[in-house]
Design a protein around this motif. Structure first.
Motif, short mmCIF file in Angstrom:
data_model
loop_
_atom_site.label_atom_id
_atom_site.label_comp_id
_atom_site.label_asym_id
_atom_site.label_seq_id
_atom_site.Cartn_x
_atom_site.Cartn_y
_atom_site.Cartn_z
N THR A 76 0.84 -1.20 0.00
CA THR A 76 0.00 0.00 0.00
C THR A 76 0.87 1.25 0.00
O THR A 76 0.63 2.18 -0.77
CB THR A 76 -0.95 0.00 1.21
N ALA A 77 1.89 1.27 0.85
CA ALA A 77 2.80 2.43 0.90
C ALA A 77 3.48 2.63 -0.44
O ALA A 77 3.63 3.76 -0.92
CB ALA A 77 3.83 2.25 2.02
N ARG A 78 3.87 1.54 -1.09
CA ARG A 78 4.52 1.62 -2.40
C ARG A 78 3.55 2.18 -3.44
O ARG A 78 3.92 3.02 -4.26
CB ARG A 78 4.99 0.22 -2.81
N ASP A 96 18.33 6.19 -2.29
CA ASP A 96 19.64 6.31 -1.66
C ASP A 96 20.69 5.70 -2.59
O ASP A 96 20.36 5.24 -3.69
CB ASP A 96 19.67 5.66 -0.27
N GLU A 97 21.95 5.71 -2.15
CA GLU A 97 23.02 5.20 -3.01
C GLU A 97 22.87 3.71 -3.32
O GLU A 97 23.39 3.23 -4.33
CB GLU A 97 24.40 5.48 -2.39
N GLY A 98 22.12 2.99 -2.51
CA GLY A 98 21.87 1.57 -2.75
C GLY A 98 20.65 1.32 -3.62
O GLY A 98 20.33 0.18 -3.92
N GLY A 99 19.94 2.39 -4.01
CA GLY A 99 18.77 2.25 -4.86
C GLY A 99 17.46 2.09 -4.11
O GLY A 99 16.40 1.98 -4.74
N ARG A 100 17.51 2.07 -2.79
CA ARG A 100 16.27 1.94 -2.01
C ARG A 100 15.49 3.25 -2.05
O ARG A 100 16.06 4.33 -2.02
CB ARG A 100 16.58 1.62 -0.54
N ARG A 101 14.16 3.11 -2.11
CA ARG A 101 13.32 4.30 -2.06
C ARG A 101 13.15 4.74 -0.62
O ARG A 101 12.85 3.95 0.25
CB ARG A 101 11.95 4.01 -2.69
#
Length: 139
Positions: free
Chosen positions: A19-21, A34-39
């Protein structure tokens, strides 16, 4: 400023990560990577969005919250609308039975929850099943 992952934001908002996505994909809340690709969601943005979500829930309840077109705020997907057929109250716990078509569902919950929902035999209710838990919504 603190940032939150989608999973952390979901926990704080009381919804599923899916849902958050979806909310982020729809632009309801701003994310960055972030630098790791996480939202990630900035803390200030998440705080403002959480107030918006809560106000939307409160408005839905203030407007009656019982219409057939109401969309409940829940992460549980498997809904069994039915009728309460039994309510057994103990000192602390309670057992509620709902007949939803051919399905008989039994939920163990607190006596306080049953009293807050005003559950009584003969009233409509929806059992929501997620994993091994049954959630009961008054309809």
């Amino acid at each position: 400023m603190q940032s939150y992952t989608i999973g952390q934001a979901a926990r704080l908002l009381g919804v599923s990560p899916d849902t958050a996505r979806r909310w982020a994909d729809a632009g309801r809340v701003t994310t960055h990577r972030d630098e790791g690709g996480r939202r990630l969601i900035d803390g200030r943005d998440l705080a403002a969005f959480s107030v918006e979500v809560a106000q939307g829930q409160a408005q839905g309840q203030a407007q009656g919250g019982n219409g057939e077109d109401d969309v409940p705020y829940t992460s549980a997907r498997n809904a069994f609308p039915g009728i309460v057929t039994a309510v057994k109250l103990g000192d602390v716990a309670a057992q509620v039975e709902i007949q939803a078509g051919p399905h008989r569902l039994v939920s163990l919950l607190t006596r306080e929850a049953v009293e807050e929902l005003g559950l009584e035999v003969g009233m409509q209710a929806t059992a929501r099943v997620k994993s091994t838990s049954v959630h009961v919504d008054r309809t």
